[in-house]
Scaffold this motif. Structure first.
Motif, short mmCIF file in Angstrom:
data_model
loop_
_atom_site.label_atom_id
_atom_site.label_comp_id
_atom_site.label_asym_id
_atom_site.label_seq_id
_atom_site.Cartn_x
_atom_site.Cartn_y
_atom_site.Cartn_z
N ALA A 128 70.27 31.45 16.39
CA ALA A 128 70.70 31.29 18.30
C ALA A 128 71.50 30.44 18.15
O ALA A 128 72.07 29.28 17.97
N ALA A 129 72.78 31.07 19.04
CA ALA A 129 73.64 30.09 19.95
C ALA A 129 73.79 29.12 19.91
O ALA A 129 74.74 28.44 20.27
N SER A 130 72.78 29.23 21.02
CA SER A 130 72.24 27.69 21.89
C SER A 130 72.38 26.31 21.17
O SER A 130 72.81 25.61 21.02
N ARG A 144 79.66 27.99 27.79
CA ARG A 144 78.43 29.01 27.99
C ARG A 144 78.62 29.81 28.64
O ARG A 144 78.29 31.06 28.61
N HIS A 145 79.38 29.69 30.13
CA HIS A 145 79.78 31.36 30.63
C HIS A 145 80.53 31.88 29.78
O HIS A 145 80.39 33.28 30.18
N TRP A 146 81.80 31.48 29.65
CA TRP A 146 82.15 32.49 28.06
C TRP A 146 81.86 33.15 26.70
O TRP A 146 82.05 33.43 27.21
N LEU A 147 80.98 32.08 26.46
CA LEU A 147 79.92 32.84 25.25
C LEU A 147 79.36 34.02 26.20
O LEU A 147 79.07 34.81 25.61
N THR A 148 78.91 33.80 27.05
CA THR A 148 78.06 35.19 28.25
C THR A 148 78.90 36.12 28.11
O THR A 148 78.82 37.28 27.97
N LEU A 149 80.40 35.92 28.61
CA LEU A 149 81.37 36.81 28.89
C LEU A 149 81.47 37.84 27.70
O LEU A 149 81.68 38.94 27.73
N MET A 150 81.80 36.80 25.85
CA MET A 150 82.05 37.38 25.04
C MET A 150 80.92 38.26 24.46
O MET A 150 80.98 39.64 24.35
N THR A 151 79.58 38.07 24.92
CA THR A 151 77.91 38.12 24.19
C THR A 151 77.46 39.52 25.33
O THR A 151 76.61 40.08 24.94
N ALA A 152 78.04 39.32 26.89
CA ALA A 152 77.31 39.34 28.10
C ALA A 152 76.00 38.79 28.29
O ALA A 152 74.63 39.37 28.11
N ALA A 153 75.03 38.07 26.88
CA ALA A 153 74.06 37.27 27.04
C ALA A 153 73.58 35.87 27.02
O ALA A 153 74.80 35.28 26.56
N GLU A 154 72.76 35.06 27.15
CA GLU A 154 72.30 33.92 27.19
C GLU A 154 72.73 33.10 25.75
O GLU A 154 72.33 33.78 24.94
N ALA A 155 73.34 32.26 26.06
CA ALA A 155 73.19 31.56 23.99
C ALA A 155 72.15 31.73 23.24
O ALA A 155 71.71 31.88 22.43
N GLU A 156 70.67 31.28 23.93
CA GLU A 156 69.53 31.46 23.58
C GLU A 156 68.82 33.17 22.30
O GLU A 156 67.89 33.00 22.23
N GLN A 157 69.87 34.02 23.29
CA GLN A 157 69.91 35.16 22.89
C GLN A 157 70.70 35.75 22.12
O GLN A 157 71.08 37.48 21.44
N VAL A 158 71.77 35.07 21.75
CA VAL A 158 72.58 35.57 21.45
C VAL A 158 72.98 35.19 19.22
O VAL A 158 72.37 34.02 18.85
N TYR A 365 76.80 45.15 27.18
CA TYR A 365 77.49 46.05 25.73
C TYR A 365 75.97 45.26 24.44
O TYR A 365 75.10 43.69 25.57
N SER A 366 75.88 45.94 23.22
CA SER A 366 74.60 45.03 22.57
C SER A 366 74.77 43.71 22.11
O SER A 366 76.03 43.71 22.09
N CYS A 367 73.87 42.70 21.28
CA CYS A 367 74.19 41.62 20.96
C CYS A 367 72.75 41.55 20.68
O CYS A 367 71.60 41.91 20.81
N ALA A 368 72.54 41.39 18.88
CA ALA A 368 71.57 41.61 18.66
C ALA A 368 70.53 40.06 18.76
O ALA A 368 71.28 38.98 18.80
N LEU A 369 69.40 40.47 18.02
CA LEU A 369 69.00 38.93 19.02
C LEU A 369 68.95 37.75 17.99
O LEU A 369 69.07 38.40 16.53
N PRO A 370 68.75 36.88 18.11
CA PRO A 370 68.47 35.45 17.13
C PRO A 370 67.51 36.40 15.49
O PRO A 370 66.21 36.54 16.31
N GLY A 371 67.96 36.37 14.15
CA GLY A 371 66.87 36.64 13.67
C GLY A 371 67.19 37.65 13.15
O GLY A 371 66.56 38.60 12.09
#
Length: 430
Positions: A128-130, A144-158, A365-371
């Motif tokens: 996880a990016a977090s 964290r805000h900018w990471l969500t803009l790049m991925t559309a997801a919270e860091a825990e889900q990136v 848009y899509s972002c793969a879940l950790p793992g």
């Protein structure tokens, strides 16, 4: 709707339009069907709300020097701003503007976050990016805000591995008349007579026979091949039934690539209230209130008296659920902090997006879940062809290995799916 087609393309976003246009130009009997009443999907330039073009969805020509849609914009004479960064010129801290030292520290923190996540992925770590965040940073909320803009997801889900797979030249050019308008113009130039039917959702795909049968409320379409250019969320939630059922490997892939939340709040003013140059980027972070989420803005885009605020992740989804008024209030409060309460009286009109609530799209848009980063490769034309007898292919931003989350990534996957079908048709005719 009872005719036999060589290919039916499901979805008229950037991927579906590209696939349909290429097949049409090759002389293939193709029909594109779209569930919505309009084409474009997440590439949607709105001119009706304000009489000024603004993009509800994708807006920047990412990796512009290698982006085929940038080359198409040149050919079509559609202008864009050749600016290498979206970095904010200034950051407002709730009751004052950040000084130059703070601004540099803020962007060092944001860039440091991006680098740490990328380095973890480059090292082969699918975490996880977090886990890569500097929790002691005073600028953590903005990072964290900018990471969500790049991925559309919270860091825990990136997924860090998925994040690192994205190929980026750091050239992000906003399109003056809208990226959605560019996508439409590219398709119209490539195939002006392309057969497109809107307001026609596909309810079921039967690939049990020699070809494919697609059930819609307006009848069943039969084709030798089908290209499904729909968001991952549509497939993951079972909005389209498959007979035989979707192979487990593909079910897992769609579930591993959820669409996050990236929303916008647009405010039109009766004059320039900011005193900033055209297309100025501003970040906000209220140091007085640790619970308040950041929001960043494009001010006076291409000279229009507007502010377009960007929201990402859980904050974006929560505000959509709270309603358009809540979204406008959230954005306007930050602008008032920075530019004064007088601007409230100058608001002429507002508009908000609700991609996460759109049943035909369901997110950004899509972002793969950790793992689960390797599962994206299962959606490639070759992998899907093997899994589904070569009769059904998928296209869209989520299918792109290195340009996912982008319009040009979607465009290229549409072309790749069309080329795969053309090769199969030529092989069958040989």
């Amino acid at each position: 709707m009872s005719e036999q087609y060589d290919v039916v393309v499901v979805g008229a976003g950037a991927a579906g339009l590209a696939a349909g246009a290429r097949l049409h130009r090759a002389g293939i009997k193709v029909r594109v069907i779209e569930a919505a009443a309009r084409t474009g999907g997440r590439a949607f330039t709105d001119t009706a709300s304000f009489g000024v073009a603004w993009d509800r969805g994708c807006h920047w020509l990412h990796s512009a020097s290698v982006n085929p849609l940038r080359a198409a914009a040149d050919e079509l004479g559609l202008g864009y701003l050749a600016r290498g960064t979206r970095q904010a010129r200034a950051t407002h801290l709730g009751d004052r503007w950040a000084d130059e030292a703070e601004r540099h520290a803020i962007w060092a923190a944001i860039d440091g976050t991006f680098a740490a996540v990328h380095e973890a992925g480059e090292a082969g770590r699918d975490i996880a990016a977090s886990d890569c965040l500097d929790l002691a940073s005073p600028w953590l909320r903005l990072s964290r805000h900018w990471l969500t803009l790049m991925t559309a997801a919270e860091a825990e889900q990136v997924s860090t591995l998925d994040y690192a797979a994205y190929s980026d030249t750091a050239e992000n050019y906003p399109v003056e008349r809208g990226y959605g308008a560019l996508v439409q113009a590219v398709a119209a130039q490539a195939a002006p007579a392309l057969d497109i039917v809107t307001s026609c959702p596909v309810e079921a795909v039967d690939w049990s026979g020699a070809g494919v049968a697609l059930a819609t409320p307006r009848g069943t379409l039969k084709a030798r091949y089908a290209i499904l250019a729909v968001p991952t969320s549509v497939v993951a939630k079972g909005a389209i039934r498959f007979t035989p059922g979707l192979p487990v490997a593909l079910e897992e892939a769609f579930a591993a690539l959820p669409l996050g939340a990236a929303e916008k709040v647009a405010l039109l003013f009766d004059r320039d209230v900011f005193g900033q140059p055209p297309t100025t980027y501003v970040d906000t972070l209220d140091l007085r209130d640790p619970a308040r989420k950041p929001i960043n803005f494009t001010l006076n885009p291409f000279g229009a008296p507007m502010a377009i605020g960007q929201l990402g992740g859980a904050n974006a989804a929560g505000l959509v659920a709270a309603g358009a008024e809540a979204m406008v209030d959230f954005a306007l409060a930050a602008l008032v902090d920075a530019f004064g309460a007088d601007i409230r009286a100058r608001v002429k009109a507002t508009a908000t997006t609700d991609w996460v609530a759109d049943p035909l799209i369901g997110g950004a848009y899509s972002c793969a879940l950790p793992g689960l980063a390797p599962l994206r490769a299962r959606l490639s034309p070759g992998s899907v062809a093997q899994a589904m007898g070569g009769r059904v292919l998928f296209a869209g931003e989520a299918v792109s290995a290195h340009a996912y989350s982008t319009a040009h990534g979607a465009h290229l996957t549409g072309l790749a799916a069309a080329d795969a079908v053309l090769a199969a048709l030529q092989g069958a005719a040989a």
